[in-house]
Design a protein around this motif. Structure first.
Motif, PDB file in Angstrom:
ATOM      1  N   ASP A 205      43.818  34.194  24.342  1.00 25.60           N
ATOM      2  CA  ASP A 205      44.643  33.135  24.937  1.00 25.60           C
ATOM      3  C   ASP A 205      45.457  33.584  26.145  1.00 25.60           C
ATOM      4  O   ASP A 205      46.067  32.757  26.819  1.00 25.60           O
ATOM      5  CB  ASP A 205      45.616  32.575  23.883  1.00 25.60           C
ATOM      6  CG  ASP A 205      44.892  31.706  22.874  1.00 25.60           C
ATOM      7  OD1 ASP A 205      43.745  31.283  23.181  1.00 25.60           O
ATOM      8  OD2 ASP A 205      45.451  31.459  21.789  1.00 25.60           O
ATOM      9  N   LEU A 206      45.489  34.891  26.379  1.00 24.76           N
ATOM     10  CA  LEU A 206      46.206  35.355  27.571  1.00 24.76           C
ATOM     11  C   LEU A 206      45.529  34.867  28.851  1.00 24.76           C
ATOM     12  O   LEU A 206      46.149  34.777  29.905  1.00 24.76           O
ATOM     13  CB  LEU A 206      46.231  36.892  27.604  1.00 24.76           C
ATOM     14  CG  LEU A 206      47.399  37.607  26.969  1.00 24.76           C
ATOM     15  CD1 LEU A 206      47.322  39.090  27.293  1.00 24.76           C
ATOM     16  CD2 LEU A 206      48.733  37.045  27.458  1.00 24.76           C
ATOM     17  N   VAL A 207      44.255  34.554  28.735  1.00 23.60           N
ATOM     18  CA  VAL A 207      43.511  34.138  29.924  1.00 23.60           C
ATOM     19  C   VAL A 207      43.703  32.635  30.157  1.00 23.60           C
ATOM     20  O   VAL A 207      43.500  31.837  29.246  1.00 23.60           O
ATOM     21  CB  VAL A 207      42.007  34.439  29.767  1.00 23.60           C
ATOM     22  CG1 VAL A 207      41.266  34.182  31.074  1.00 23.60           C
ATOM     23  CG2 VAL A 207      41.797  35.873  29.303  1.00 23.60           C
ATOM     24  N   PHE A 208      44.112  32.287  31.368  1.00 24.34           N
ATOM     25  CA  PHE A 208      44.265  30.867  31.701  1.00 24.34           C
ATOM     26  C   PHE A 208      42.914  30.156  31.608  1.00 24.34           C
ATOM     27  O   PHE A 208      41.880  30.725  31.981  1.00 24.34           O
ATOM     28  CB  PHE A 208      44.801  30.716  33.127  1.00 24.34           C
ATOM     29  CG  PHE A 208      46.270  30.996  33.258  1.00 24.34           C
ATOM     30  CD1 PHE A 208      47.214  30.025  32.945  1.00 24.34           C
ATOM     31  CD2 PHE A 208      46.718  32.232  33.708  1.00 24.34           C
ATOM     32  CE1 PHE A 208      48.577  30.287  33.073  1.00 24.34           C
ATOM     33  CE2 PHE A 208      48.075  32.502  33.840  1.00 24.34           C
ATOM     34  CZ  PHE A 208      49.009  31.528  33.520  1.00 24.34           C
ATOM     35  N   LYS A 209      42.922  28.923  31.118  1.00 19.59           N
ATOM     36  CA  LYS A 209      41.703  28.106  31.113  1.00 19.59           C
ATOM     37  C   LYS A 209      41.237  27.871  32.545  1.00 19.59           C
ATOM     38  O   LYS A 209      40.053  27.880  32.831  1.00 19.59           O
ATOM     39  CB  LYS A 209      41.970  26.766  30.427  1.00 19.59           C
ATOM     40  CG  LYS A 209      42.181  26.882  28.945  1.00 19.59           C
ATOM     41  CD  LYS A 209      42.084  25.505  28.266  1.00 19.59           C
ATOM     42  CE  LYS A 209      42.373  25.650  26.780  1.00 19.59           C
ATOM     43  NZ  LYS A 209      43.847  25.828  26.535  1.00 19.59           N
TER      44      LYS A 209
END
Ligand code: ADP
Ligand code: MG
Length: 259
Positions: A205-209
Motif C-alpha cells: 500500500d505504500l505505492v500510490f495507485k
C-alpha cells in the motif's frame, strides 16, 4: 500544514517534475503550496520561471541563517503556488555546514514559520543522500519517493530506507513515508509492467495507485516555465498529477480520521 520531502538519491527519476506538477495540482485545488528548491541545479526554480537574475535570496541563505523564509519565497505565475529558489551556491552547504552542531536542523528551523502561510511545503531534494537531503528529511513530516519504472529501480531504495530509518532514530522520530509513485510508466512496455508488479508486491500500500505515464508534455512544460496543468491541462501527464494530488489528499484525510 504538511512538509513533504520529494526524494530519491537517483537522478532523473522525476523528483523535480513531481515537485512542480504535484505542487501545481494541489494549488489548483486551492491549497497554498510552497516548493522549496533544495537542489543546487535549481531545476524547479527554472521550471517555474524564476530566472537566475531573480534569485537574490535563495535556499542557501535560508540554510545559512542569512535570510528569513518570507524574504526567500517568491510568487509564481500559478495562483496559490510559491517557490523558494536555489542557485549553485547550495552545493557548498555540505562543507559550510559540516562542522556546525545543529547542521541537520537548519531547514527545519527555517521552515518554522511556514505553517502560518502554507498548507503544503514540497521539498525538491538533490540526487544524493547528502546533508541537504538529511535536512529535508529532518524538516519533513513525510517522504514521497518517485520511482522510475525501469530495471534496477528498486535497488537504490534500500539505501534511502536506511537513511530514513537513521533520521527517525536520531532527529525526526515521526518521519513517515508518504508513498512511492511510479514515474515514466508505459503500460505497453513489459518491463514497465514488471517493475510495477515487483514494486507493488514488495511495498504494498505504500505505492500510490496513480502512476505517472511517460508523457512528452511533462518534459516540454518546464521550457515554457509552466507546470503541465497550465501548459496542457488535458494531457495524460497533467491528469496523472491531478489524480496524484487527490490521492495524497484522500490518504491524509484517512490518516486524520484514524482509518
Ligand atoms: P529528477 O529531479 O529526479 O532528477 P526530473 O524530474 O528532472 O528528475 O526528470 C528527469 C527528466 O525526465 C527531465 O528531463 C524531465 O522532463 C523528464 N521527465 C520526468 N518525468 C517524465 C514523464 N513522466 N514523462 C516524460 N518525461 C519525464
Ligand atoms: Mg531534480
Amino acid at each position: 500544514m504538511r512538509i513533504i520531502a520529494i526524494t530519491n538519491q537517483k537522478g532523473g527519476v522525476g523528483k523535480t517534475t513531481t515537485a512542480i506538477n504535484l505542487g501545481a495540482a494541489l494549488a489548483a485545488l486551492k491549497h497554498k503550496v510552497l516548493i522549496v528548491d533544495l537542489d543546487p541545479q535549481g531545476n524547479a526554480s527554472t521550471g517555474l520561471g524564476i530566472d537566475q537574475s531573480r534569485r537574490e535570496r535563495t535556499t542557501y541563505d535560508l540554510l545559512m541563517d542569512d535570510a528569513a523564509l518570507d524574504d526567500v519565497c517568491q510568487t509564481t505565475d500559478v495562483e496559490y503556488l510559491w517557490i523558494a529558489p536555489a542557485t549553485t551556491d547550495l552545493s557548498s552547504t555540505d562543507v559550510e555546514l559540516g562542522q556546525r552542531d545543529n547542521r541537520v536542523f537548519r531547514l527545519k528551523e527555517a521552515l518554522n514559520d511556514a505553517a502560518q502561510s502554507f498548507d503544503f511545503v514540497l521539498i525538491d531534494c538533490p540526487p544524493s543522500l547528502s546533508l541537504l537531503t538529511v535536512n529535508a528529511l529532518v524538516a519533513a513530516h513525510a517522504a514521497l519517493v518517485p520511482l522510475q519504472a525501469e530495471f534496477f529501480a528498486l535497488e537504490g531504495l534500500s539505501q534511502l530506507m536506511l537513511t530514513i530509518r537513521e533520521v527517525r532514530e536520531t532527529a525526526n522520530p515521526k518521519l513517515r513515508i508518504e508513498g512511492v509513485v511510479l514515474t515514466m510508466h508505459d503500460t505497453r512496455n513489459n518491463l514497465s509492467r514488471q517493475v510495477e508488479d515487483d514494486t507493488r508486491s514488495t511495498l504494498g500500500d505504500l505505492v500510490f495507485k496513480t502512476m505517472v505515464p511517460r508523457n512528452v508534455r511533462l518534459s516540454e512544460a518546464p521550457s515554457f516555465a509552466m507546470p503541465v496543468i497550465a501548459y496542457d491541462p488535458a494531457s495524460k501527464g497533467s491528469q496523472a498529477y491531478v489524480s496524484l494530488a487527490r490521492e495524497l489528499l484522500a490518504r491524509q484525510q484517512a490518516t486524520l480520521e484514524g482509518v
